[in-house]
Design a protein around this motif. Structure first.
Motif, short mmCIF file in Angstrom:
data_model
loop_
_atom_site.label_atom_id
_atom_site.label_comp_id
_atom_site.label_asym_id
_atom_site.label_seq_id
_atom_site.Cartn_x
_atom_site.Cartn_y
_atom_site.Cartn_z
N ARG A 61 -2.23 -13.21 4.02
CA ARG A 61 -0.98 -12.46 3.89
C ARG A 61 -0.37 -12.51 2.48
O ARG A 61 -0.02 -11.47 1.94
CB ARG A 61 0.02 -12.93 4.96
CG ARG A 61 1.24 -12.02 5.05
CD ARG A 61 2.12 -12.37 6.22
NE ARG A 61 1.44 -12.19 7.48
CZ ARG A 61 1.77 -12.81 8.60
NH1 ARG A 61 2.77 -13.67 8.60
NH2 ARG A 61 1.12 -12.60 9.71
N PRO A 62 -0.26 -13.72 1.87
CA PRO A 62 0.35 -13.75 0.54
C PRO A 62 -0.43 -12.91 -0.47
O PRO A 62 0.15 -12.26 -1.34
CB PRO A 62 0.30 -15.23 0.14
CG PRO A 62 0.15 -15.97 1.42
CD PRO A 62 -0.57 -15.05 2.36
N TRP A 63 -1.74 -12.93 -0.31
CA TRP A 63 -2.59 -12.12 -1.19
C TRP A 63 -2.26 -10.64 -1.02
O TRP A 63 -2.08 -9.91 -1.99
CB TRP A 63 -4.06 -12.41 -0.86
CG TRP A 63 -5.05 -11.69 -1.72
CD1 TRP A 63 -5.16 -11.77 -3.08
CD2 TRP A 63 -6.07 -10.79 -1.29
NE1 TRP A 63 -6.19 -10.97 -3.51
CE2 TRP A 63 -6.76 -10.36 -2.44
CE3 TRP A 63 -6.47 -10.31 -0.04
CZ2 TRP A 63 -7.84 -9.48 -2.37
CZ3 TRP A 63 -7.55 -9.44 0.03
CH2 TRP A 63 -8.22 -9.03 -1.13
N LEU A 64 -2.13 -10.19 0.22
CA LEU A 64 -1.83 -8.79 0.48
C LEU A 64 -0.45 -8.42 -0.06
O LEU A 64 -0.27 -7.35 -0.64
CB LEU A 64 -1.89 -8.50 1.99
CG LEU A 64 -3.28 -8.60 2.61
CD1 LEU A 64 -3.20 -8.46 4.12
CD2 LEU A 64 -4.20 -7.54 2.03
N PHE A 65 0.51 -9.31 0.13
CA PHE A 65 1.86 -9.01 -0.38
C PHE A 65 1.86 -8.93 -1.91
O PHE A 65 2.58 -8.13 -2.48
CB PHE A 65 2.87 -10.04 0.13
CG PHE A 65 3.43 -9.68 1.48
CD1 PHE A 65 2.81 -10.13 2.63
CD2 PHE A 65 4.55 -8.88 1.60
CE1 PHE A 65 3.30 -9.79 3.88
CE2 PHE A 65 5.06 -8.53 2.85
CZ PHE A 65 4.42 -8.98 3.98
#
Lengths: 166, 258
Positions: A52-56
């Motif tokens: 998730r943090p990567w996608l954000f």
């Protein structure tokens, strides 16, 4: 990386994008660009890292690109009353408009931090990483954004029902 | 040892419940001495809750199909010439079934189902009005007779706020809200600890059948709701489901008894 974990993140990405951008179609475009970029870079992705943090952070970079792109005038505040998930009834629309109108009067950089805290419950350090800014900047944007929002929502401010921006 | 001075960053973190337990307690005792700061931080918490309510529905939306199609290697010919007739056929079917569903919905469910919209509308009203310090209601409980007469007139049916004193909640007052097709009454209650409940009453259920008790969680707000005799009722609060359920039963019984 498999397809399924990526697709599973779509609702969260859509919620944040909708809240950040306001406009439904523009938000979904941003999500689509994010998914495509993530998918095209999947081979450089290490599966043990949280997705998730990567996608954000991908989404954040794409958004910065959009905002920097010349020739696209930023939308006026009035056009950015967000579209809620269900068709708004009159009462919804009025009440949402109060909060939304205030939300979209914030600078986007403050709105982003507030939304990552409120919607994603992301830690301040993770927000700093995602937005590629120092933690101190996260905290000051959070403080200024919240104060700004609080003043806008205060009944005596007289702006909460204002729809027309000169 | 004198406690360390408290930095603004820590106040923000307190509002988000992110301080270590010990520090959280220290900040709390500081806030007891500084009610203005306390109110400011509570406003931030209310912002968080309201934003969650505002955007929660996006999580529940159907995901647009084009978002679920990641680019994959596929022979161009096959894509162009073999898939499209089927896609068109599917599109025609979708349009047809959508039209049919719309027609059926029109026939059997006159308004967009009240029960479906109730919990969300009620939760939004709750999230918007309960943090209000100065103007939580339009007409206060001190004018209860006037309040009941006014809202009854606007909703077109005799309406009296239930008494929830036995459950520890006193009436704060009420206000009129716009609903999807007409007026809505909102009653607010508060307990000794400042915890607030709202009862949302909509007169738009004349086309909807009665429903049983239903429960929904909209962000931080829990909602019990039901449709009865042409009216939709929703009781919202941030207390636990069991406690709210007990109070909702009480509300239902008092309304039934009239």
């Amino acid at each position: 990386m498999e397809e399924a974990p990526l697709l599973a993140e779509i609702p969260r990405l859509r919620r944040y994008a909708r809240a950040l951008v306001g406009d439904r179609a523009a938000a979904d475009d941003l999500v689509q660009d994010t998914l495509e970029r993530a998918w095209s870079r999947r081979h450089s992705w290490q599966d043990d890292r949280p997705l998730r943090p990567w996608l954000f952070s991908i989404m954040h970079n794409l958004r910065l690109d959009q905002l920097r792109r010349p020739g696209i005038a930023p939308q006026s505040l009035d056009e950015r009353i967000p579209e809620p998930g269900t068709r708004p009834t009159q009462s919804d629309a009025l009440e949402l408009a109060d909060l939304a109108a205030a939300l979209y009067r914030l600078p986007e950089e403050q709105r982003a931090v507030i939304l990552l805290v409120a919607l994603e419950d992301m830690s301040y350090d993770a927000i700093a990483q995602t937005l590629a800014i120092p933690r101190g900047t996260v905290m000051s944007r959070l403080f200024r954004g919240r104060e700004h929002l609080r003043r806008l929502m205060a009944p005596e401010s007289g702006v909460t029902h204002l729809r027309v921006v000169p | 040892m004198t406690p360390q001075p408290i930095h603004e960053d820590e106040l923000q973190a307190w509002a988000d419940r992110r301080l270590p337990a010990e520090r959280q307690t220290q900040v709390e005792s500081y806030l007891e001495q500084h009610p203005d700061t306390h109110a400011r931080l509570q406003a931030y918490q209310a912002q968080n809750r309201a934003l969650q309510s505002l955007f929660q529905p996006v999580l529940e939306e159907d995901i647009p199909e084009h978002l679920q199609e990641l680019p994959r290697p596929a022979p161009l010919l096959r894509q162009r010439f073999l898939t499209w007739p089927w896609q068109s056929a599917a599109a025609v079917l979708l349009v047809l079934s959508g039209a049919l569903a719309g027609w059926q919905a029109h026939t059997y469910l006159p308004s967009p189902s009240l029960a479906a919209a109730l919990p969300r509308q009620a939760a939004i009203a709750h999230a918007v009005y309960t943090p209000e310090v100065r103007h939580p209601v339009e007409v206060g409980a001190d004018q209860e007779t006037h309040l009941a007469a006014w809202l009854s007139k606007r909703l077109g049916a005799p309406l009296r706020p239930p008494r929830l004193g036995a459950q520890g909640f006193e009436l704060v007052g009420g206000r009129l809200l716009p609903g999807g097709q007409g007026p809505v009454a909102l009653f607010m209650y508060q307990d000794g600890g400042g915890q607030r409940l709202t009862l949302y009453v909509s007169g738009e259920g004349s086309g909807s059948g009665d429903t049983s008790f239903r429960f929904s969680r909209e962000g931080d707000v829990s909602v019990f709701y039901w449709v009865d005799g042409g009216f939709g009722y929703a009781l919202s609060g941030t207390l636990d489901k069991a406690s709210l359920g007990t109070i909702a039963t009480q509300v239902y019984q008092q309304l039934e008894a009239r």
